[in-house]
Structure formats: structure tokens, C-alpha cells
Design an enzyme around this catalytic site. Structure first.
Site, PDB file in Angstrom:
ATOM      1  N   ASP A 127       0.823  -1.215   0.000  1.00 38.81           N
ATOM      2  CA  ASP A 127       0.000   0.000   0.000  1.00 38.81           C
ATOM      3  C   ASP A 127       0.855   1.263   0.000  1.00 38.81           C
ATOM      4  O   ASP A 127       1.967   1.262   0.518  1.00 38.81           O
ATOM      5  CB  ASP A 127      -0.892  -0.026   1.252  1.00 38.81           C
ATOM      6  CG  ASP A 127      -1.990   1.000   1.175  1.00 38.81           C
ATOM      7  OD1 ASP A 127      -2.306   1.480   0.075  1.00 38.81           O
ATOM      8  OD2 ASP A 127      -2.536   1.344   2.240  1.00 38.81           O
ATOM      9  N   LEU A 132      10.344 -20.809  -3.620  1.00 38.83           N
ATOM     10  CA  LEU A 132       9.314 -19.890  -3.118  1.00 38.83           C
ATOM     11  C   LEU A 132       8.027 -19.967  -3.940  1.00 38.83           C
ATOM     12  O   LEU A 132       8.073 -19.930  -5.174  1.00 38.83           O
ATOM     13  CB  LEU A 132       9.864 -18.452  -3.194  1.00 38.83           C
ATOM     14  CG  LEU A 132       8.878 -17.340  -2.831  1.00 38.83           C
ATOM     15  CD1 LEU A 132       8.631 -17.305  -1.317  1.00 38.83           C
ATOM     16  CD2 LEU A 132       9.393 -15.981  -3.300  1.00 38.83           C
ATOM     17  N   HIS A 150       2.868   3.330  -8.758  1.00 44.99           N
ATOM     18  CA  HIS A 150       2.679   1.894  -9.019  1.00 44.99           C
ATOM     19  C   HIS A 150       3.925   1.309  -9.683  1.00 44.99           C
ATOM     20  O   HIS A 150       4.344   0.189  -9.366  1.00 44.99           O
ATOM     21  CB  HIS A 150       1.448   1.670  -9.903  1.00 44.99           C
ATOM     22  CG  HIS A 150       0.159   2.019  -9.208  1.00 44.99           C
ATOM     23  ND1 HIS A 150      -0.130   1.610  -7.928  1.00 44.99           N
ATOM     24  CD2 HIS A 150      -0.930   2.740  -9.612  1.00 44.99           C
ATOM     25  CE1 HIS A 150      -1.323   2.058  -7.571  1.00 44.99           C
ATOM     26  NE2 HIS A 150      -1.824   2.750  -8.567  1.00 44.99           N
TER      27      HIS A 150
HETATM   28  C1  FPP Z   1      -2.186   0.151  -3.199  1.00 50.01           C
HETATM   29  O1  FPP Z   1      -1.648   1.448  -3.216  1.00 50.01           O
HETATM   30  C2  FPP Z   1      -1.592  -0.571  -4.289  1.00 50.01           C
HETATM   31  C3  FPP Z   1      -2.292  -1.134  -5.304  1.00 50.01           C
HETATM   32  C4  FPP Z   1      -3.760  -1.058  -5.417  1.00 50.01           C
HETATM   33  C5  FPP Z   1      -1.598  -1.823  -6.374  1.00 50.01           C
HETATM   34  C6  FPP Z   1      -0.404  -2.598  -5.939  1.00 50.01           C
HETATM   35  C7  FPP Z   1       0.421  -2.803  -7.110  1.00 50.01           C
HETATM   36  C8  FPP Z   1       1.764  -2.754  -7.131  1.00 50.01           C
HETATM   37  C9  FPP Z   1       2.636  -2.647  -5.972  1.00 50.01           C
HETATM   38  C10 FPP Z   1       2.505  -2.832  -8.378  1.00 50.01           C
HETATM   39  C11 FPP Z   1       1.937  -3.752  -9.321  1.00 50.01           C
HETATM   40  C12 FPP Z   1       2.272  -5.147  -9.062  1.00 50.01           C
HETATM   41  C13 FPP Z   1       1.960  -6.027  -9.959  1.00 50.01           C
HETATM   42  C14 FPP Z   1       2.315  -7.451  -9.793  1.00 50.01           C
HETATM   43  C15 FPP Z   1       1.237  -5.582 -11.122  1.00 50.01           C
HETATM   44  P1  FPP Z   1      -2.646   2.633  -3.461  1.00 50.01           P
HETATM   45  O2  FPP Z   1      -2.691   2.924  -4.905  1.00 50.01           O
HETATM   46  O3  FPP Z   1      -3.958   2.335  -2.830  1.00 50.01           O
HETATM   47  O4  FPP Z   1      -1.903   3.787  -2.706  1.00 50.01           O
HETATM   48  P2  FPP Z   1      -2.594   4.929  -1.854  1.00 50.01           P
HETATM   49  O5  FPP Z   1      -3.247   4.237  -0.678  1.00 50.01           O
HETATM   50  O6  FPP Z   1      -1.431   5.773  -1.444  1.00 50.01           O
HETATM   51  O7  FPP Z   1      -3.550   5.620  -2.748  1.00 50.01           O
END
Ligand code: FPP
Length: 262
Positions: A39, A150, A56
Site C-alpha cells: 500500500d 518460493l 505503481h
Molecule cells: C495500493 O496502493 C496498491 C495497489 C492497489 C496496487 C499494488 C500494485 C503494485 C505494488 C505494483 C503492481 C504489481 C503487480 C504485480 C502488477 P494505493 O494505490 O492504494 O496507494 P494509496 O493508498 O497511497 O492511494
């Protein structure tokens, strides 16, 4: 007892801080299963005046580092929350961007993951993904299915409530078909109908970015998991953070509702 385990790693890649942390890890008591809520990508980017997509992309790099470390240490299962059932509510361009990122990650990393004996698996409603990411995930699962290192679970279109609902439906169908009696429904059977069937429950849950929520993640499986929460945003999450989380985990006393061991 702490064991020196830095010999497992090539010296060049290890910073002094990481080396110190590695020495504090007891390799014989690693968490079997680590789950991570990745997150904070959006906030990390916005604080830099950049679009959320920038966060991201940086998050993928953090994921790469963590997968490598888990694989090197000998952790058995790593589950990363990449896209929830609720994330479909995000603007279409962000959803498409995340799907493209998934395809790109698998395209770029598959060979390396395979070389490192990593088995890729997906948790969630894969059929809800657009064709290209679905194909990329299925191909990654197929190509790595015989690997014995893993297990990397990528939670995609994943929701804990959906997972439990589907397990209930499968079990209800078994009762209806006369395969089992209602009295035969137990925790083991329910666990075997979840996406994580056959895997140990997470020992350690890591949630960066300062939020203290489960966010519909592994609701059944987290019953006795140790939580490690941090304010660091996911794109800033380094190998050192995971080592700190493991060291903290190893200092905890897990009683599973029982009493302290004498
Ligand atoms: C949450 O941060 C993150 C996500 C919804 C996407 C997680 C994805 C990745 C770490 C990269 C992609 C990985 C793959 C395998 C494709 P948020 O966007 O909710 O952040 P915020 O809470 O700061 O808005």
C-alpha cells in the site's frame, strides 16, 4: 540462537545495514508464509507531484526486491496483494495501467523467477481479468508449476469475503450432492476450499503506508498471523524493512490462544 547467514548472499549487493540485519535473523525460524499489503503507491507519487501511475511503477521495483529476498532466504510462501475486488472501482485508466504493469512485470521477470525456482500462483477471480493479463498470469503459472522454491501468490481481483463466499457455495453443493453430511463441515474442509488450499496460513503480515486495516485480505487465513505495520510507503520499502519485520516477528511469542510455554 542467531545464526550468521550472510554467506548465502553475494557480498557486493549487501549494504552494511543489511548485513547487520541478516546476522540478527534466525534462519531456522523464518516465517513460512509472509503476506504483504503493498500500500501507499498513490500517496508516494502524489507527494512528489507525480501521477499515481508513477507510484505503481516504483511499487513493482519494491515487489521485485522483496520476492528476491524471500527466495534467497528460503521463505516458503509470499503472498502479495496486487489488486483487490474493490480496486475495480478505481478510474478506468488506473485499472488499465495496473493491468499493463502486471503483464509487463510477468514478461520481464518470468525468466528470472523461473531461474530462481519460484512458483507463481494467483489468488482471486482470475476470470474477471482482461484477456492479456489473464493469459500472462496463466502462462506464468504453467511455466513455473514444477518449481520447488518460493511460492509467489499474487492476489489479483482478490477479496477475502468473495473467497469465503465461494468456499461456502462449494461446500453447500457438496452437501446438496450427498457427498458430505453437514456435521462433516469443519475448519480443515473450509481451508481446503479457499484459494490458499494446501498452503500454511501466513505467519507474518506486513502492511506499510501507515494504515491499520486488513482491507478484505486473507480474512480466514490471518486468524493468528503476526502483524508488522510501518509508515514507510510501499515504493520506499527495501530489503532492510522486510528483514526488520522478520526480526521483530522472531521476537514475538505466539500463543495461538494458549498459554505461555514454561
Ligand atoms: C495500493 O496502493 C496498491 C495497489 C492497489 C496496487 C499494488 C500494485 C503494485 C505494488 C505494483 C503492481 C504489481 C503487480 C504485480 C502488477 P494505493 O494505490 O492504494 O496507494 P494509496 O493508498 O497511497 O492511494
Amino acid at each position: 540462537m542467531f545464526k550468521r547467514i550472510t554467506g548465502l548472499f553475494s557480498k557486493e549487493r549487501i549494504s552494511e545495514n543489511e548485513e547487520t540485519l541478516l546476522q540478527a535473523v534466525d534462519i531456522s525460524r523464518l516465517p513460512n508464509h509472509i503476506a504483504i499489503i503493498m500500500d501507499g503507491n498513490g500517496r508516494w507519487a502524489q507527494r512528489r507531484g507525480m501521477p499515481r501511475s508513477f507510484g505503481h511503477k516504483a511499487g513493482v521495483e519494491a515487489l521485485r526486491n522483496v520476492v528476491k529476498l524471500c527466495s534467497e532466504l528460503g521463505v516458503k510462501v509470499l503472498t502479495c496483494y496486487a489488486f483487490s475486488t474493490e480496486n475495480w472501482k478505481r478510474p478506468q485508466d488506473e485499472v488499465s495501467m495496473l493491468m499493463d504493469l502486471l503483464v509487463e512485470y510477468l514478461d520481464k521477470e518470468l525468466k528470472e523467477l523461473h531461474r530462481n525456482n519460484v512458483r507463481i500462483n494467483a489468488l482471486g477471480q482470475l476470470n474477471e481479468l482482461p484477456q492479456a493479463p489473464k493469459d500472462a498470469v496463466l502462462r506464468a503459472i504453467e511455466e513455473t508449476k514444477d518449481n520447488s522454491g518460493l511460492i509467489l501468490n499474487i492476489a489479483l481481483s482478490y477479496g477475502g469475503r468473495t473467497e469465503i463466499t465461494m468456499a461456502v457455495q462449494k461446500i453447500a453443493q457438496m452437501v446438496k450432492d450427498g457427498e458430505i453430511e453437514v456435521s462433516e463441515i469443519n475448519e480443515k474442509l473450509i481451508g481446503n476450499k479457499l484459494y490458499t488450499a494446501g498452503m500454511p496460513d501466513p505467519d507474518l503480515l506486513v502492511r506499510p503506508s501507515g494504515d491499520y486495516r486488513i482491507s478484505n485480505f486473507l480474512l480466514w487465513q490471518l486468524a493468528y498471523t503476526e502483524f508488522w505495520l510501518s509508515n514507510v510507503m510501499w515504493p520506499d520499502f527495501k530489503r532492510e524493512h522486510l528483514l526488520k519485520a522478520i526480526i521483530d516477528y522472531q521476537r514475538r511469542e505466539r500463543r495461538f490462544g494458549g498459554l505461555k510455554k514454561k
